[in-house]
Design a protein around this motif. Structure first.
Motif, mmCIF file in Angstrom:
data_model
loop_
_atom_site.group_PDB
_atom_site.id
_atom_site.type_symbol
_atom_site.label_atom_id
_atom_site.label_comp_id
_atom_site.label_asym_id
_atom_site.label_seq_id
_atom_site.Cartn_x
_atom_site.Cartn_y
_atom_site.Cartn_z
ATOM 1 N N THR A 4 -4.065 -14.270 -2.785
ATOM 2 C CA THR A 4 -3.808 -13.016 -3.491
ATOM 3 C C THR A 4 -5.066 -12.146 -3.491
ATOM 4 O OG1 THR A 4 -2.172 -14.068 -4.913
ATOM 5 C CG2 THR A 4 -3.151 -12.037 -5.725
ATOM 6 N N ILE A 5 -4.885 -10.891 -3.121
ATOM 7 C CA ILE A 5 -6.021 -9.960 -3.077
ATOM 8 C C ILE A 5 -6.109 -9.152 -4.370
ATOM 9 C CG2 ILE A 5 -6.886 -7.880 -1.913
ATOM 10 C CD1 ILE A 5 -5.639 -9.074 0.683
ATOM 11 N N ASN A 6 -4.951 -8.796 -4.883
ATOM 12 C CA ASN A 6 -4.923 -8.013 -6.120
ATOM 13 C C ASN A 6 -3.645 -8.355 -6.882
ATOM 14 O OD1 ASN A 6 -5.797 -6.227 -8.042
ATOM 15 N ND2 ASN A 6 -5.643 -4.394 -6.754
ATOM 16 N N LYS A 7 -3.691 -8.191 -8.175
ATOM 17 C CA LYS A 7 -2.542 -8.633 -8.995
ATOM 18 C C LYS A 7 -2.486 -7.838 -10.292
ATOM 19 C CE LYS A 7 -0.884 -12.886 -11.226
ATOM 20 N NZ LYS A 7 -1.093 -14.345 -11.348
ATOM 21 N N MET A 8 -1.286 -7.554 -10.726
ATOM 22 C CA MET A 8 -1.119 -6.977 -12.067
ATOM 23 C C MET A 8 0.073 -7.647 -12.729
ATOM 24 S SD MET A 8 1.419 -4.732 -13.110
ATOM 25 C CE MET A 8 2.788 -3.797 -12.465
ATOM 26 N N PHE A 29 1.177 0.570 -8.666
ATOM 27 C CA PHE A 29 0.254 -0.490 -8.251
ATOM 28 C C PHE A 29 0.291 -0.667 -6.728
ATOM 29 C CE2 PHE A 29 -0.852 -5.019 -7.588
ATOM 30 C CZ PHE A 29 -2.118 -5.007 -8.139
ATOM 31 N N GLN A 32 -1.580 1.569 -3.602
ATOM 32 C CA GLN A 32 -2.879 1.323 -2.970
ATOM 33 C C GLN A 32 -2.729 0.833 -1.525
ATOM 34 O OE1 GLN A 32 -4.759 -2.514 -4.653
ATOM 35 N NE2 GLN A 32 -3.131 -2.025 -6.095
ATOM 36 N N THR A 69 5.336 -9.164 -12.681
ATOM 37 C CA THR A 69 4.070 -9.448 -12.000
ATOM 38 C C THR A 69 4.161 -8.935 -10.565
ATOM 39 O OG1 THR A 69 3.817 -11.448 -13.331
ATOM 40 C CG2 THR A 69 2.431 -11.272 -11.377
ATOM 41 N N GLU A 71 1.935 -8.925 -7.014
ATOM 42 C CA GLU A 71 0.768 -9.440 -6.301
ATOM 43 C C GLU A 71 0.713 -8.849 -4.898
ATOM 44 O OE1 GLU A 71 -0.135 -13.746 -6.542
ATOM 45 O OE2 GLU A 71 1.570 -13.816 -7.921
ATOM 46 N N ILE A 72 -0.497 -8.561 -4.483
ATOM 47 C CA ILE A 72 -0.716 -8.095 -3.110
ATOM 48 C C ILE A 72 -1.484 -9.189 -2.375
ATOM 49 C CG2 ILE A 72 -1.936 -6.402 -1.677
ATOM 50 C CD1 ILE A 72 -1.387 -4.363 -3.954
ATOM 51 N N ASN A 76 -0.708 -7.209 3.922
ATOM 52 C CA ASN A 76 0.096 -6.217 3.185
ATOM 53 C C ASN A 76 1.377 -6.792 2.582
ATOM 54 O OD1 ASN A 76 -1.770 -4.236 3.735
ATOM 55 N ND2 ASN A 76 -0.263 -2.761 4.474
#
Lengths: 147, 101
Positions: A4-8, A29, A32, A69, A71-72, A76
């Motif tokens: 996972t590179i980015n997560k919210m 989100f 990006q 949730t 996740e990136i 991609n």
């Protein structure tokens, strides 16, 4: 999701007025990754369906928490998880059939069909009395040379 | 979600504006049913050009409007559905059940 590179993640009450907020937050989100308008529309639609299911079915008689949730990952890949602690689904296969609904006349019974067709993959995990988690993935196309 | 209408010699044009999710669908259906009952049209067109987002809740709005019309033998069509809404309607096979103009 691995790597996972980015997560919210956010949790909100199962009020229908939060549907628009949830799909917009997910879209904001994912922005990006510079998705196309169509990709963003597909994800907003799938998130809206999953959140609506929580409101209409999981918490039919009460207001409960919904956790969204996003996740990136690498390449991609976007993974979206929508989790509730509501009534759960007794027969997932039946629930995923087109036109099947227990939600009355104002529901079309097409929620899972839309999620499946708008995303690359969808998995439903549920236990009666404990809740449901819907996980969906979609790969966002890479545009341009610089990221 | 805003619902507006225009009636011309029994031809009822209903226009939908804004986002059409579960939160808005029940109001939209109630408004359409009230207009239908009040005007008793000979033809109904549902114009969706003002829809900025729609999920499967919109399918129920379209199908319930069609059922109202079918019960009375009234012609009904959907007009100007935006790309995203049309994709939702197509995925559900609604484009084969309802007239689109």
């Amino acid at each position: 999701m691995k790597n996972t590179i980015n997560k919210m993640s956010m949790t909100f009450p199962s009020r229908s007025s939060n549907e628009g907020f949830a799909r917009s937050a997910a879209a904001a989100f994912i922005a990006q990754l510079d998705p196309t308008v169509d990709e963003l529309s597909d994800i907003k639609t799938a998130v809206s369906e999953a959140v609506t299911n929580c409101i209409v079915h999981a918490y039919k008689e009460r207001v409960g928490d919904i956790t969204l949730t996003v996740e990136i990952g690498e390449d991609n890949m976007v993974e979206i998880s929508v989790r509730d602690k509501g009534c759960g689904i007794e027969d997932i296969k039946k629930a995923c059939e087109p036109m099947f609904t227990t939600g009355g006349q104002e529901r079309s019974g097409m929620g899972f069909t839309i999620m499946e067709s708008f995303m690359d993959s969808m998995k439903v995990r549920s236990a009666p009395g404990k809740g449901t988690t819907v996980k969906m993935r979609k790969r966002i196309s890479v545009r341009g040379m610089f990221r | 979600m805003t619902v507006s209408y225009n009636e011309d010699r029994g031809k009822l044009l209903i226009e939908l504006f804004g986002e059409l999710g579960h939160h808005e669908a029940i109001d939209a259906m109630d408004n359409i049913a009230a207009l239908y009952e009040c005007i008793s049209p000979i033809e109904l067109i549902l114009d969706m050009s003002g829809i900025t987002f729609m999920d499967s809740s919109g399918i129920a709005v379209v199908m319930r409007t069609k059922r109202l019309c079918d019960n009375d033998g009234i012609a009904m069509a959907v007009r100007n559905a935006p790309k995203q809404a049309l994709k939702v309607l197509s995925a559900a096979g609604i484009t084969r059940l309802v007239s689109f103009i």
